[in-house]
Design a protein around this motif. Structure first.
Motif, PDB file in Angstrom:
ATOM      1  N   TYR A  69      35.913  42.005  40.883  1.00 31.50           N
ATOM      2  CA  TYR A  69      36.767  43.202  41.665  1.00 31.50           C
ATOM      3  C   TYR A  69      35.775  43.821  43.455  1.00 31.50           C
ATOM      4  O   TYR A  69      35.801  43.642  43.539  1.00 31.50           O
ATOM      5  CB  TYR A  69      37.833  44.109  41.067  1.00 31.50           C
ATOM      6  CG  TYR A  69      38.685  43.941  41.311  1.00 31.50           C
ATOM      7  CD1 TYR A  69      39.623  44.563  42.252  1.00 31.50           C
ATOM      8  CD2 TYR A  69      39.966  43.209  40.346  1.00 31.50           C
ATOM      9  CE1 TYR A  69      40.779  44.862  42.332  1.00 31.50           C
ATOM     10  CE2 TYR A  69      41.294  42.941  40.445  1.00 31.50           C
ATOM     11  CZ  TYR A  69      42.022  43.742  41.580  1.00 31.50           C
ATOM     12  OH  TYR A  69      43.103  43.886  42.058  1.00 31.50           O
ATOM     13  N   VAL A  70      34.365  43.652  42.035  1.00 26.04           N
ATOM     14  CA  VAL A  70      32.627  43.983  42.250  1.00 26.04           C
ATOM     15  C   VAL A  70      32.682  43.025  43.862  1.00 26.04           C
ATOM     16  O   VAL A  70      32.415  43.837  44.730  1.00 26.04           O
ATOM     17  CB  VAL A  70      31.943  44.108  41.683  1.00 26.04           C
ATOM     18  CG1 VAL A  70      31.032  44.382  42.089  1.00 26.04           C
ATOM     19  CG2 VAL A  70      32.393  45.375  40.703  1.00 26.04           C
ATOM     20  N   VAL A  71      33.028  41.920  43.697  1.00 20.86           N
ATOM     21  CA  VAL A  71      32.473  40.502  44.561  1.00 20.86           C
ATOM     22  C   VAL A  71      33.662  41.055  44.824  1.00 20.86           C
ATOM     23  O   VAL A  71      33.418  40.878  47.481  1.00 20.86           O
ATOM     24  CB  VAL A  71      32.519  39.523  43.871  1.00 20.86           C
ATOM     25  CG1 VAL A  71      32.280  38.460  44.719  1.00 20.86           C
ATOM     26  CG2 VAL A  71      31.587  39.419  42.790  1.00 20.86           C
ATOM     27  N   CYS A  88      48.924  41.596  35.812  1.00 18.34           N
ATOM     28  CA  CYS A  88      50.334  40.652  36.578  1.00 18.34           C
ATOM     29  C   CYS A  88      49.541  41.864  38.389  1.00 18.34           C
ATOM     30  O   CYS A  88      49.488  41.668  39.281  1.00 18.34           O
ATOM     31  CB  CYS A  88      51.519  41.239  36.557  1.00 18.34           C
ATOM     32  SG  CYS A  88      52.502  40.165  35.234  1.00 18.34           S
ATOM     33  N   VAL A  89      49.697  42.543  38.037  1.00 13.35           N
ATOM     34  CA  VAL A  89      48.943  43.819  38.869  1.00 13.35           C
ATOM     35  C   VAL A  89      47.643  43.269  39.501  1.00 13.35           C
ATOM     36  O   VAL A  89      47.377  43.651  40.934  1.00 13.35           O
ATOM     37  CB  VAL A  89      48.658  45.226  38.595  1.00 13.35           C
ATOM     38  CG1 VAL A  89      48.169  45.991  38.965  1.00 13.35           C
ATOM     39  CG2 VAL A  89      50.596  45.389  37.515  1.00 13.35           C
ATOM     40  N   ARG A  90      46.689  42.836  38.527  1.00 12.83           N
ATOM     41  CA  ARG A  90      45.342  43.208  38.973  1.00 12.83           C
ATOM     42  C   ARG A  90      45.717  41.836  39.946  1.00 12.83           C
ATOM     43  O   ARG A  90      44.744  41.895  40.992  1.00 12.83           O
ATOM     44  CB  ARG A  90      44.330  42.653  38.136  1.00 12.83           C
ATOM     45  CG  ARG A  90      43.854  44.769  37.906  1.00 12.83           C
ATOM     46  CD  ARG A  90      43.092  44.428  37.031  1.00 12.83           C
ATOM     47  NE  ARG A  90      42.781  45.895  35.783  1.00 12.83           N
ATOM     48  CZ  ARG A  90      42.049  46.102  34.804  1.00 12.83           C
ATOM     49  NH1 ARG A  90      41.674  45.247  34.482  1.00 12.83           N
ATOM     50  NH2 ARG A  90      41.370  47.124  34.338  1.00 12.83           N
ATOM     51  N   GLN A  91      45.644  41.095  39.911  1.00 13.09           N
ATOM     52  CA  GLN A  91      45.842  40.040  40.432  1.00 13.09           C
ATOM     53  C   GLN A  91      46.561  39.727  41.865  1.00 13.09           C
ATOM     54  O   GLN A  91      46.285  39.117  42.314  1.00 13.09           O
ATOM     55  CB  GLN A  91      46.548  38.355  39.854  1.00 13.09           C
ATOM     56  CG  GLN A  91      46.485  37.096  40.231  1.00 13.09           C
ATOM     57  CD  GLN A  91      44.977  36.979  40.357  1.00 13.09           C
ATOM     58  OE1 GLN A  91      43.851  37.177  39.354  1.00 13.09           O
ATOM     59  NE2 GLN A  91      44.687  35.252  40.948  1.00 13.09           N
ATOM     60  N   ALA A  92      47.694  40.735  41.678  1.00 12.33           N
ATOM     61  CA  ALA A  92      48.991  40.920  43.072  1.00 12.33           C
ATOM     62  C   ALA A  92      47.607  41.340  44.320  1.00 12.33           C
ATOM     63  O   ALA A  92      48.001  41.575  45.263  1.00 12.33           O
ATOM     64  CB  ALA A  92      49.677  41.875  42.468  1.00 12.33           C
ATOM     65  N   GLY A  93      46.802  42.645  43.080  1.00 10.20           N
ATOM     66  CA  GLY A  93      45.820  43.508  44.218  1.00 10.20           C
ATOM     67  C   GLY A  93      45.249  42.111  44.953  1.00 10.20           C
ATOM     68  O   GLY A  93      44.436  42.261  46.418  1.00 10.20           O
ATOM     69  N   MET A  94      44.885  42.128  43.418  1.00 12.76           N
ATOM     70  CA  MET A  94      43.562  40.643  43.862  1.00 12.76           C
ATOM     71  C   MET A  94      43.828  39.597  45.447  1.00 12.76           C
ATOM     72  O   MET A  94      43.467  39.272  46.354  1.00 12.76           O
ATOM     73  CB  MET A  94      42.275  39.781  43.651  1.00 12.76           C
ATOM     74  CG  MET A  94      41.686  38.312  43.152  1.00 12.76           C
ATOM     75  SD  MET A  94      39.901  39.530  44.260  1.00 12.76           S
ATOM     76  CE  MET A  94      39.586  40.076  42.626  1.00 12.76           C
TER      77      MET A  94
END
Length: 422
Positions: free
Chosen positions: A319-321, A251-257
């Motif tokens: 995330y790197v891309v 959830c958190v990582r997709q919110a950031g992306m």
């Protein structure tokens, strides 16, 4: 000669008895074959139709973004002053997900899909007739809240897919979603320039009605539904997320992306059309959305990579891309080649992350519909917040401010999950 009597139980001795029984058997077999063929056709249509329906509904969420210059001109305002309409659509979608998506486990899904499609269509028509910004915002909010049909169906797709192909099937639906995003920008921009933004809203209403009702028709019949209070899935959301670290991380990582992507993509029309930027027409700026087709190409590849290498590696690479794309976007404020390259990279990063994180969300708990609701709400909430901040940043600091918002969303999305892991 003695007369042979027909006993009541002797059916074969009745005149024509064997023929009638044979006819009944043949009719029964024909009806059974017809039913099997009908179910087979529906099964074959299910995944493609869900993907197309996803494309149409995703386009509704981003319908206003490429039309902001035309809307502003119609209402006697400036594009930056109406940029908040893009975040209204995302907040509406997140709200609809929060309340409507968990209902897929408790009410008839076919009926729910049909009703929500009709509500979205009526709201889009109301938006086409809006006489001011606030009336349009209300219509966009309702239309976006009702445009949650794909997320009612993604758990069904994941459930019916073989375990070793689950990510690939989810990726097919996600490819439809991003195709819709591209269509919203490209087709919406061209049609808006030719016929006006109100005609685009009317066309979206017609497509939403047709695709929503067609999707409802091919859904499998459901005979048993889970009991309990209607909104029990909503009240269970916090507990489901709290007790599943994998779901929380997704959830958190997709919110950031998604926040980074939304900040850049919803503000892009402002950079491309304003005289201080590239000074393009709305139609020309809409064609820039063709770079988003990278997402539709990457989705099936990402699904295969998740099935083979796991979700964690795919998310890290995404995330790197995305981190590389942010400085390219900043440079793209003045260099068109950098802007084109950044558009391809950020779409590839977003869709790869989405396929991986949503696959985790659908398999992390014993309540996939509720977990999927939490995941998508988190993503769209991050996107809505970032879009709102990006509009303000563009008004005060220009395109550089938008890039700072996008970079901050990526940093927060990644570091927050690292802190939870420790």
């Amino acid at each position: 000669m003695p007369v042979q009597e027909n006993r009541p139980g002797d059916r074969d001795a009745r005149p024509g008895g064997p023929e009638r029984r044979s006819d009944r058997f043949e009719r029964s077999e024909q009806e059974k074959r017809a039913g099997q063929e009908k179910r087979s056709v529906r099964a074959r249509l299910l995944l493609p139709l869900i993907a197309v329906c996803t494309a149409v509904t995703a386009a509704n969420i981003y319908l206003a973004a490429p039309l902001l210059p035309l809307i502003a001109h119609d209402f006697g305002s400036t594009p930056s002053a109406v940029a908040w309409l893009a975040s209204v659509a995302q907040f509406g979608y997140a709200t609809g997900l929060l309340f409507f998506a968990p209902l897929g486990d408790r009410v008839n899904r076919r009926r729910l899909v049909a009703v929500l499609s009709l509500v979205a269509a009526v709201a889009l028509l109301a938006g086409a007739a809006a006489g001011g910004t606030y009336a349009l915002a209300g219509a966009v909010l309702i239309a976006s809240a009702a445009t949650v049909v794909p997320q009612l169906l993604v758990p069904l797709v994941a459930e019916r897919a073989p375990a070793h192909r689950r990510a690939s099937h989810v990726a097919a639906v996600i490819a439809g979603l991003f195709t819709g995003v591209v269509a919203a920008r490209v087709v919406g921009g061209l049609a808006g320039q030719a016929f006006g933004w109100r005609a685009v809203f009317v066309g979206a209403a017609v497509l939403t009605t047709l695709l929503g009702l067609a999707t409802a028709f091919v859904l499998p019949r459901e005979t048993r539904r889970r009991g309990g209070p209607l909104f029990a899935g909503l009240t269970a959301l916090p507990g489901v997320v709290r007790h599943s670290p994998d779901l929380w991380r997704a959830c958190v990582r997709q919110a950031g992306m998604y926040g980074a992507w939304s900040a850049l993509w919803t503000s892009l029309a402002l950079l491309l059309t304003e005289t201080d930027g590239y000074g393009m027409t709305t139609a020309a700026a809409g064609l820039f959305g063709l770079f988003g087709l990278a997402a539709s190409v990457v989705a099936p590849l990402a699904g295969g990579l998740v099935d083979r290498f796991g979700a964690a590696k795919v998310v890290r690479s995404a995330y790197v891309v995305a981190a590389v794309s942010v400085p390219l976007f900043w440079l793209g404020g003045h260099v068109m080649a950098a802007l084109c390259a950044a558009a391809v990279l950020v779409h590839a990063a977003l869709v790869a992350s989405h396929v991986a994180n949503q696959t985790v969300a659908l398999t992390a708990t014993s309540a996939p519909a509720t977990a999927n609701t939490a995941y998508v709400v988190a993503g769209f909430a991050g996107g809505a917040i970032a879009s709102a901040l990006a509009g303000t940043a563009f008004s005060h600091w220009g395109w550089g401010g938008v890039c700072v918002v996008a970079g901050a969303a990526l940093v927060l999305g990644w570091t927050a999950t690292l802190a939870r892991r420790r």
